[in-house]
Write a protein that holds these residues in place. Structure first.
Motif, mmCIF file in Angstrom:
data_model
loop_
_atom_site.group_PDB
_atom_site.id
_atom_site.type_symbol
_atom_site.label_atom_id
_atom_site.label_comp_id
_atom_site.label_asym_id
_atom_site.label_seq_id
_atom_site.Cartn_x
_atom_site.Cartn_y
_atom_site.Cartn_z
ATOM 1 N N VAL A 1 0.830 -1.015 0.146
ATOM 2 C CA VAL A 1 0.162 0.056 0.015
ATOM 3 C C VAL A 1 1.045 1.243 0.024
ATOM 4 O O VAL A 1 1.597 1.526 0.933
ATOM 5 C CB VAL A 1 -0.935 -0.109 1.258
ATOM 6 C CG1 VAL A 1 -1.812 1.123 1.116
ATOM 7 C CG2 VAL A 1 -1.917 -1.303 1.278
ATOM 8 N N GLY A 2 0.797 1.894 -1.022
ATOM 9 C CA GLY A 2 1.893 3.074 -1.231
ATOM 10 C C GLY A 2 2.542 3.024 -2.830
ATOM 11 O O GLY A 2 2.731 1.807 -3.037
ATOM 12 N N ALA A 3 2.947 3.996 -3.333
ATOM 13 C CA ALA A 3 3.280 4.081 -4.493
ATOM 14 C C ALA A 3 4.759 5.029 -4.502
ATOM 15 O O ALA A 3 4.763 5.659 -5.647
ATOM 16 C CB ALA A 3 2.758 4.205 -5.689
ATOM 17 N N GLY A 4 5.096 5.230 -3.313
ATOM 18 C CA GLY A 4 6.342 5.875 -3.376
ATOM 19 C C GLY A 4 7.624 5.283 -3.278
ATOM 20 O O GLY A 4 7.575 4.116 -3.678
ATOM 21 N N GLY B 1 -1.664 2.625 -5.294
ATOM 22 C CA GLY B 1 -1.421 3.854 -5.087
ATOM 23 C C GLY B 1 -1.292 4.778 -6.110
ATOM 24 O O GLY B 1 -0.735 4.113 -7.063
ATOM 25 N N ILE B 2 -1.202 6.027 -5.884
ATOM 26 C CA ILE B 2 -1.189 6.820 -7.214
ATOM 27 C C ILE B 2 0.526 6.950 -7.258
ATOM 28 O O ILE B 2 1.029 7.532 -6.089
ATOM 29 C CB ILE B 2 -1.647 8.211 -7.032
ATOM 30 C CG1 ILE B 2 -3.235 8.009 -6.799
ATOM 31 C CG2 ILE B 2 -1.319 9.421 -8.111
ATOM 32 C CD1 ILE B 2 -4.083 9.497 -6.755
ATOM 33 N N PRO C 1 1.681 0.189 -10.654
ATOM 34 C CA PRO C 1 1.024 0.433 -9.638
ATOM 35 C C PRO C 1 -0.611 0.603 -9.894
ATOM 36 O O PRO C 1 -0.881 1.068 -10.847
ATOM 37 C CB PRO C 1 1.312 1.708 -9.142
ATOM 38 C CG PRO C 1 3.034 1.730 -9.498
ATOM 39 C CD PRO C 1 2.879 1.261 -10.930
ATOM 40 N N ASP C 2 -1.358 0.046 -9.173
ATOM 41 C CA ASP C 2 -2.851 0.254 -9.245
ATOM 42 C C ASP C 2 -3.348 1.553 -8.803
ATOM 43 O O ASP C 2 -3.093 1.786 -7.425
ATOM 44 C CB ASP C 2 -3.361 -1.095 -8.699
ATOM 45 C CG ASP C 2 -5.010 -0.822 -8.556
ATOM 46 O OD1 ASP C 2 -5.527 0.119 -8.695
ATOM 47 O OD2 ASP C 2 -5.671 -2.039 -8.130
ATOM 48 N N PRO C 3 -3.777 2.513 -9.441
ATOM 49 C CA PRO C 3 -3.891 3.620 -8.853
ATOM 50 C C PRO C 3 -5.042 4.004 -7.994
ATOM 51 O O PRO C 3 -5.235 5.145 -7.611
ATOM 52 C CB PRO C 3 -4.052 4.635 -10.171
ATOM 53 C CG PRO C 3 -4.751 3.650 -11.370
ATOM 54 C CD PRO C 3 -4.059 2.222 -10.945
ATOM 55 N N ARG C 4 -5.935 3.109 -7.742
ATOM 56 C CA ARG C 4 -6.822 3.232 -6.636
ATOM 57 C C ARG C 4 -6.243 3.271 -5.470
ATOM 58 O O ARG C 4 -5.245 2.828 -5.112
ATOM 59 C CB ARG C 4 -7.976 1.858 -6.973
ATOM 60 C CG ARG C 4 -8.480 1.683 -8.157
ATOM 61 C CD ARG C 4 -9.203 0.495 -8.295
ATOM 62 N NE ARG C 4 -8.727 -0.641 -8.211
ATOM 63 C CZ ARG C 4 -8.933 -1.682 -7.797
ATOM 64 N NH1 ARG C 4 -10.351 -2.030 -7.901
ATOM 65 N NH2 ARG C 4 -8.403 -2.975 -7.895
ATOM 66 N N LEU C 5 -7.344 4.031 -4.437
ATOM 67 C CA LEU C 5 -6.645 4.241 -3.041
ATOM 68 C C LEU C 5 -7.412 2.981 -2.301
ATOM 69 O O LEU C 5 -8.508 2.529 -2.285
ATOM 70 C CB LEU C 5 -7.157 5.453 -2.791
ATOM 71 C CG LEU C 5 -6.580 6.553 -3.555
ATOM 72 C CD1 LEU C 5 -6.856 7.862 -2.903
ATOM 73 C CD2 LEU C 5 -4.805 6.544 -3.476
ATOM 74 N N THR D 1 -10.278 -2.785 1.181
ATOM 75 C CA THR D 1 -11.505 -2.276 0.273
ATOM 76 C C THR D 1 -10.922 -1.177 -0.323
ATOM 77 O O THR D 1 -10.323 -0.137 0.232
ATOM 78 C CB THR D 1 -12.650 -1.950 1.403
ATOM 79 O OG1 THR D 1 -12.966 -3.034 2.201
ATOM 80 C CG2 THR D 1 -13.853 -1.438 0.609
ATOM 81 N N MET D 2 -11.212 -1.017 -1.651
ATOM 82 C CA MET D 2 -10.827 0.131 -2.308
ATOM 83 C C MET D 2 -11.742 1.153 -2.650
ATOM 84 O O MET D 2 -13.174 0.906 -2.364
ATOM 85 C CB MET D 2 -10.476 -0.405 -3.885
ATOM 86 C CG MET D 2 -9.359 -1.826 -3.863
ATOM 87 S SD MET D 2 -7.949 -1.719 -2.875
ATOM 88 C CE MET D 2 -7.194 -0.302 -3.920
ATOM 89 N N ALA D 3 -11.386 2.179 -3.030
ATOM 90 C CA ALA D 3 -12.424 3.360 -2.988
ATOM 91 C C ALA D 3 -13.594 3.213 -4.046
ATOM 92 O O ALA D 3 -14.517 3.803 -3.858
ATOM 93 C CB ALA D 3 -11.622 4.350 -3.551
ATOM 94 N N ASP D 4 -13.459 2.405 -4.976
ATOM 95 C CA ASP D 4 -14.396 2.024 -5.941
ATOM 96 C C ASP D 4 -15.439 0.776 -5.563
ATOM 97 O O ASP D 4 -16.227 0.283 -6.232
ATOM 98 C CB ASP D 4 -13.757 1.717 -7.342
ATOM 99 C CG ASP D 4 -12.999 0.561 -7.289
ATOM 100 O OD1 ASP D 4 -12.848 -0.186 -6.304
ATOM 101 O OD2 ASP D 4 -12.565 0.156 -8.327
ATOM 102 N N GLY D 5 -15.067 0.299 -4.397
ATOM 103 C CA GLY D 5 -16.003 -0.847 -3.592
ATOM 104 C C GLY D 5 -15.371 -2.156 -3.883
ATOM 105 O O GLY D 5 -15.793 -3.161 -3.242
ATOM 106 N N ASP D 6 -14.114 -2.243 -4.852
ATOM 107 C CA ASP D 6 -13.937 -3.525 -4.983
ATOM 108 C C ASP D 6 -12.828 -4.163 -3.913
ATOM 109 O O ASP D 6 -12.502 -3.011 -3.031
ATOM 110 C CB ASP D 6 -12.739 -3.720 -6.221
ATOM 111 C CG ASP D 6 -13.669 -3.708 -7.570
ATOM 112 O OD1 ASP D 6 -14.888 -3.654 -7.381
ATOM 113 O OD2 ASP D 6 -13.112 -3.613 -8.691
ATOM 114 N N ALA D 7 -12.397 -5.066 -3.727
ATOM 115 C CA ALA D 7 -11.518 -5.834 -2.593
ATOM 116 C C ALA D 7 -10.246 -6.527 -3.142
ATOM 117 O O ALA D 7 -10.379 -7.141 -4.154
ATOM 118 C CB ALA D 7 -12.421 -6.634 -1.691
#
Length: 377
Positions: free
Chosen positions: A10-13, A34-35, A103-107, A121-127
Motif C-alpha cells: 500500500v503506497g506508490a512512493g 497507490g497513485i 501500480p494500481d492507482p486506486r486508493l 477495500t478500495m475506493a471503488d468498492g472492489d476488494a
C-alpha cells in the motif's frame, strides 16, 4: 469484484517501489496500490532540488540504480547537481518500468483482517485479499503544525507540503516558521517568485550553508543489513550521537546552492525565536515572537517538519486496535513486522526502531531487502 495476491503493498512512493520490486524479484506475487509518486508530484514544488546525489537509489539488487538511469539516459551527473525533482521522478518512472511495476492507482479506504487474510477495500468498492501487507505511508500524513495555526485563516497558513505554487505570493509578506532545509528552500522559492518580504523564524541559530557529504550514512545502513536489530541494540548514548550527527549535517547545515537565491533585503532571519501569539485582522496576520518582535504578514508557511502518528493513516483504522504503537510509531520487529502478524510498516514511520536514515530514500533498498527476507524466513 475481489482479487487475490500474496503480498499487497500500500503506497506508490520510493519505499513502496523498492519493496515491491524486490518482492517480485524474489518470486512473491505482489500487487501495488497507490497513485505513483503522488506526494512527490503533487506536494513538492516542481522547481525544488534534492539534497542527495545519484548514489542513493531504490534497487535492493543494485542493478537498476539511479546511476544506471543516468547512464541509460546519457545524462552527465555534473550537469544535474543538485538533482531536480523532475529528474528524480523520471528515474522512479524508469525504475518502475524496468522492474515491471504497474501500480494500481486506486486508493485503499479500509484494511481489515477478519479471518487470517487481509482484505483491502478500495475506493471503488472492489476488494483485494492478501496474505501479507506492506504499508508504506508517506510523510504527507504526518505534517506537524503548531497549536496556534488554527487561529489563522486556513487559506493563509499552509504547511510546506501544501504550498507548491508561489505565483500568488508575488509581492506578499510571508513568514516561514522553521529553520531547516525546507524552510530556507521555500524562502528561496518565495524570492524566486517575487515575494516582497520573507521572515524566517526558528528556535536554533542561523544554519551554516555548505556542501556536505552524506556518505557517513553508508556505514549505518551496512550495519543494519549485517546485524538484525542493529539500531535498537545500540546503547542509548550511541543512538543519540548518531542523531546529533544527522542534526548537524542535515539540519544545522543546509545546501550551499540556496545562498544566492536568498535575496538580501527580502529575507530576514529571526534565530532563537518562536511564535507566542498569532491572530488575523482584516487582510493582515499578526505574529508575536519570543524576543518581543511583532510581524505583520500576508501569509504564513509552516516548515515544521513531520512526526509519525500511525492513527493519522486512514486506511489503517480497521487494524489499528491490533497494532501496538508507542508515541505514534508502530512497534516493529527486526523485520519491520508490526504486532499484527503479516502487517509490515516501512519508511518514515519506522525510524524509531530502525534509525533516522530510514526517513530518507537512502534507506529504501535495505528496507526492501530486510522486509522481504523476513517474509521468506
Amino acid at each position: 469484484m475481489t482479487t487475490r495476491t500474496d503480498l499487497l503493498v500500500v503506497g506508490a512512493g520510493p519505499y513502496a517501489y523498492a519493496a515491491a520490486a524486490y518482492a517480485r524479484d524474489r518470486g512473491i506475487d505482489t500487487h501495488v496500490v497507490g497513485i505513483p509518486m503522488a506526494f512527490w508530484r503533487d506536494q513538492m514544488p516542481a522547481d525544488m532540488y534534492l539534497r542527495s546525489g545519484p548514489d542513493w537509489h531504490l534497487d535492493a539488487n543494485g542493478e537498476h540504480t539511479f546511476e544506471a538511469f543516468f547512464e541509460d539516459r546519457g545524462l552527465d551527473p555534473g550537469e544535474h547537481d543538485p538533482i531536480s525533482i523532475g529528474v528524480f521522478l523520471d528515474h522512479t518512472e524508469w525504475f518502475a518500468q524496468r522492474k515491471g511495476l504497474a501500480p494500481d492507482p486506486r486508493l485503499v479506504v479500509d484494511l481489515t483482517r477478519p479471518n487470517g487474510t487481509f482484505v483491502a477495500t478500495m475506493a471503488d468498492g472492489d476488494a483485494i485479499e492478501a496474505d501479507r501487507v506492506v504499508a508504506a505511508p508517506g510523510v504527507g500524513y504526518f505534517a506537524q503544525r503548531p497549536d496556534w495555526h488554527d487561529q489563522l485563516p486556513a487559506a493563509r497558513c499552509t504547511h510546506t507540503s501544501d504550498l507548491v505554487s508561489f505565483d500568488d505570493l508575488a509581492g506578499a509578506r510571508v513568514a516561514v516558521i522553521g529553520g531547516r532545509q525546507s524552510a530556507y528552500e521555500w524562502a528561496a522559492l518565495l524570492c524566486d517568485h517575487g515575494a516582497e518580504r520573507v521572515d524566517v523564524v526558528h528556535r536554533h541559530d542561523v544554519p551554516e550553508f555548505a556542501k556536505v557529504s552524506w556518505t557517513f550514512v553508508d556505514e549505518y545502513v551496512d550495519q543494519t543489513l549485517a546485524h538484525r536489530g542493529w539500531w535498537r541494540h545500540l546503547p542509548a548514548e550511541e543512538r543519540a550521537a548518531i542523531g546529533r550527527r544527522f542534526w548537524e549535517v542535515g539540519r544545522l547545515t543546509l545546501e550551499h546552492w540556496l545562498v544566492p537565491r536568498l535575496t538580501p533585503g527580502v529575507v530576514h532571519r529571526h534565530p532563537g525565536c518562536a511564535v507566542t501569539e498569532a491572530g488575523s485582522e482584516g487582510a493582515s496576520i499578526g505574529l508575536a515572537l519570543t524576543d518581543g518582535t511583532g510581524l505583520e504578514v500576508d501569509h504564513v508557511v509552516l516548515a515544521c517538519g513531520y512526526r509519525p502518528d500511525l492513527a493519522r493513516v486512514p486506511y489503517l483504522a480497521g487494524v489499528l486496535d491490533r497494532v501496538a504503537v508507542t508515541d505514534g510509531f508502530p512497534d516493529l520487529t527486526e523485520g519491520f513486522e508490526t504486532t499484527l502478524d503479516g502487517l509490515y510498516v516501512i519508511g518514515f514511520a519506522a525510524t524509531r526502531d530502525f534509525g533516522p536514515f530510514y526517513g530518507f530514500t537512502k534507506g529504501c533498498p535495505s528496507a526492501a531487502r530486510i522486509v522481504v527476507d523476513e517474509m521468506l524466513r
